[in-house]
Design a protein around this motif. Structure first.
Motif, short mmCIF file in Angstrom:
data_model
loop_
_atom_site.label_atom_id
_atom_site.label_comp_id
_atom_site.label_asym_id
_atom_site.label_seq_id
_atom_site.Cartn_x
_atom_site.Cartn_y
_atom_site.Cartn_z
N SER A 158 18.44 -34.15 41.29
CA SER A 158 18.68 -35.59 41.26
C SER A 158 20.11 -35.84 40.80
N ARG A 159 20.56 -37.10 40.90
CA ARG A 159 21.89 -37.44 40.42
C ARG A 159 22.02 -37.17 38.92
N ALA A 160 20.94 -37.44 38.16
CA ALA A 160 20.98 -37.19 36.73
C ALA A 160 21.15 -35.71 36.43
N MET A 161 20.52 -34.87 37.24
CA MET A 161 20.65 -33.43 37.05
C MET A 161 22.08 -32.98 37.34
N GLN A 203 24.73 -34.79 37.06
CA GLN A 203 25.53 -35.29 35.92
C GLN A 203 25.42 -34.32 34.75
N GLN A 204 24.22 -33.80 34.52
CA GLN A 204 23.99 -32.85 33.44
C GLN A 204 24.73 -31.53 33.71
N SER A 225 30.43 -39.35 33.58
CA SER A 225 29.79 -40.65 33.87
C SER A 225 28.99 -40.59 35.16
N ARG A 226 28.14 -41.58 35.33
CA ARG A 226 27.38 -41.68 36.57
C ARG A 226 28.29 -41.93 37.76
N HIS A 264 12.79 -34.09 32.25
CA HIS A 264 13.60 -34.33 31.05
C HIS A 264 14.87 -33.50 31.08
N GLY A 265 15.96 -34.07 30.57
CA GLY A 265 17.26 -33.40 30.64
C GLY A 265 17.28 -31.99 30.10
#
Length: 400
Positions: free
Chosen positions: A77-80, A82-83, A94-95, A277-278
């Motif tokens: 995902s985009r969050a992954m 970013q991580q 940043s996003r 979860h991150g």
């Protein structure tokens, strides 16, 4: 903040698919339209590589890693992303950086969004979403010949040290009506303690991990005085927030999961189901799983309340048992003794042993359709909702 960066942040705050005008945004922030477009699309580069979030070689490494995850059927995902980028950069990104990164690599990467749905459409589409989830899960289990003793679910449950959960109590009617007594005695401590739990579909729990609120990794002896070697199988650590983090997630994977399940590795792959979860989706966590015959399967977003065994069956009775233990402790002490971190383990351990038993653990995997494999355990709920919705609609629609 740089006006161009502010403008980019405004663009990125819009919902996917929303139209916008570079001209209008540029005018609002008093910047050049062409510069804004180039920066947003990732076409403008700084002259000094030291100012880049990631060196071009690191970006190329990240692109290749995303491909590797896709080949393992784990598109991030985009969050992954970013991580991952934050790990490579050694600092948070940043996003909007993720968007610019994707725009810089259009030949290698593509992003697809789902549009927002009404409540009714969400219900209608959930059946199809969960059907796909079960197809992917069961195909993976068949491909790797996953056996019951190889299927695990891990998640975290937070406890507020001195807070009771909601429960029905008996009050004196006159005192209740006068609003003099409306709740049970509580210690009032709201300090968080997190429990990392993992269960196997054959009915066995792994040793729980307790995360106290404190300096990273440091554990005071007064917190663990009640833990007796040879009698209690439990791991203890700490974090500033009392929650898990990247380091604790990886330490749990190596020190608890691998240690207590490695005997299965010689006979086949282990399947570990968890949420997104991150601390569960870092590059180090994923790579360790890949290198040690651990298949990661991440539940769909916003679906753990339906699909995750720990959420669906185990955590609610655990919370209830802890509230009962805490209530008994407070009654015995008449609220005169302050509750400390050292008091948590005896209350928790009694609760854990009363709930995490083989019959209930097996039922949790059965109720979520994971083992024995039975998608209908979940899908029948959506079939009934769709049937009820159709019936209600036909009754409310007048004949023509």
């Amino acid at each position: 903040m740089d006006p161009i960066q502010e403008a980019i942040e405004e663009i990125e705050s819009r919902d996917p698919g929303d139209d916008f005008s570079y001209q209008a945004i540029a005018k609002k922030f008093g910047i050049d339209r062409r510069t804004l477009a180039r920066r947003h699309q990732g076409l403008s580069t700084t002259r000094n590589a030291a100012h880049l979030v990631l060196h071009p070689e690191h970006e190329a490494e990240l692109v290749q890693y995303i491909r590797t995850l896709n080949e393992r059927s784990l598109p991030p995902s985009r969050a992954m992303i970013q991580q991952f980028a934050g790990q490579l950069a050694g600092k948070p990104v940043s996003r909007s950086w993720v968007t610019r990164f994707l725009n810089r690599h259009p030949k290698n990467l593509i992003s697809r969004y789902t549009k927002g749905m009404t409540k009714e459409r969400t219900k209608a589409d959930s059946g199809a979403k969960y059907n796909l989830y079960f197809k992917l899960l069961l195909d993976k289990m068949k491909e790797y010949d996953i056996q019951p003793l190889h299927i695990f679910n891990m998640d975290e449950k937070g406890f507020q040290l001195g807070r009771l959960g909601g429960s029905k109590r008996i009050f004196d009617k006159s005192l209740w009506e006068k609003k003099e007594v409306r709740q049970a005695l509580e210690d009032g401590s709201s300090e968080w303690i997190t429990v990392m739990a993992c269960i196997c579909s054959d009915g066995k729990p792994l040793s729980p991990t307790l995360i106290f609120q404190g300096a990273n990794g440091s554990v005071q002896s007064s917190w663990v005085e009640a833990i007796q070697a040879g009698e209690h199988s439990v791991f203890v650590t700490s974090s500033p927030s009392g929650w898990s983090n990247n380091d604790i997630g990886l330490a749990w994977l190596k020190g608890v999961f691998e240690r207590e399940t490695r005997r299965y590795a010689s006979t086949g792959y282990r399947l570990l189901l968890l949420d997104g979860h991150g601390s569960h989706v870092t590059m180090d966590f994923i790579e360790y799983c890949h290198d040690n015959k651990i298949l990661l399967f991440v539940f769909p977003p916003h679906a753990t309340h339906t699909l995750q065994p720990l959420d669906v069956v185990m955590f609610k009775p655990l919370a209830t048992a802890y509230s009962n233990e805490l209530s008994g402790y407070l009654q015995d002490s008449q609220g005169l003794l302050p509750l400390t971190k050292g008091d948590f383990f005896p209350l928790f351990w009694s609760s854990w042993n009363s709930v995490f038993k083989a019959p209930l653990i097996k039922r949790s995997f059965e109720a979520t359709g994971i083992y024995p494999p039975n998608p209908d355990a979940i899908l029948k709920k959506f079939a009934k909702e769709a049937s009820d919705s159709d019936s209600s609609h036909s009754k409310s629609t007048p004949p023509r």
